[in-house]
Design an enzyme around this catalytic site. Structure first.
Site, PDB file in Angstrom:
ATOM      1  N   SER A  46       9.141  -3.910   8.020  1.00  0.00           N
ATOM      2  CA  SER A  46       8.685  -3.158   6.850  1.00  0.00           C
ATOM      3  C   SER A  46       7.173  -3.004   6.847  1.00  0.00           C
ATOM      4  CB  SER A  46       9.144  -3.841   5.558  1.00  0.00           C
ATOM      5  OG  SER A  46      10.543  -3.761   5.430  1.00  0.00           O
ATOM      6  N   LYS A  53       3.367   4.832   7.313  1.00  0.00           N
ATOM      7  CA  LYS A  53       3.378   5.787   6.206  1.00  0.00           C
ATOM      8  C   LYS A  53       1.955   6.033   5.713  1.00  0.00           C
ATOM      9  CE  LYS A  53       8.021   4.601   4.820  1.00  0.00           C
ATOM     10  NZ  LYS A  53       8.858   3.732   4.035  1.00  0.00           N
ATOM     11  N   GLN A  97       9.867   0.045  -0.446  1.00  0.00           N
ATOM     12  CA  GLN A  97      10.267  -0.215   0.936  1.00  0.00           C
ATOM     13  C   GLN A  97      11.429  -1.202   0.972  1.00  0.00           C
ATOM     14  OE1 GLN A  97       9.069   1.195   3.852  1.00  0.00           O
ATOM     15  NE2 GLN A  97      10.770   0.100   4.763  1.00  0.00           N
TER      16      GLN A  97
END
Length: 105
Positions: A46, A53, A97
């Site tokens: 993650s 991102k 997330q």
């Protein structure tokens, strides 16, 4: 029908360019698109996804904000963070997330 081979890097660059053009058009109107990502806990995969991102936002001219929350965050605390982001005029999209840690929520 013949198969078509897609070049992921080329396709990604084309998409980012189109997004950057749209972001530039929005900036001309006084709007900088903003994305907030909430990361609960310390999942290594993650962490990578969230970092990428942020890089994607930066590359296209968007505002990126990462909110890191402890792995034992409660659902109520997460919802409060989302509510605060909903009230922030600089934020236009919110991602939580996944996966969330087992000990949270």
């Amino acid at each position: 029908m013949a198969a078509k081979i897609l070049d992921g890097k080329v396709l990604s660059a084309e998409i980012k360019e189109k997004v950057a053009q749209r972001v530039a058009a929005m900036k001309e109107k006084g709007v900088i698109p903003g994305l907030a990502v909430i990361l609960v806990g310390n999942d290594p995969a993650s962490e990578i996804y969230v970092r990428n991102k942020g890089k994607g936002c930066e590359e296209t001219g968007m505002l990126s904000r990462t909110i890191r929350m402890d792995g034992n965050t409660t659902q109520e605390a997460l919802e409060e963070e989302i509510e605060q982001l909903n009230r922030d005029p600089d934020i236009h999209g919110i991602l939580v997330q996944l996966p969330l840690p087992d000990e949270s929520i």
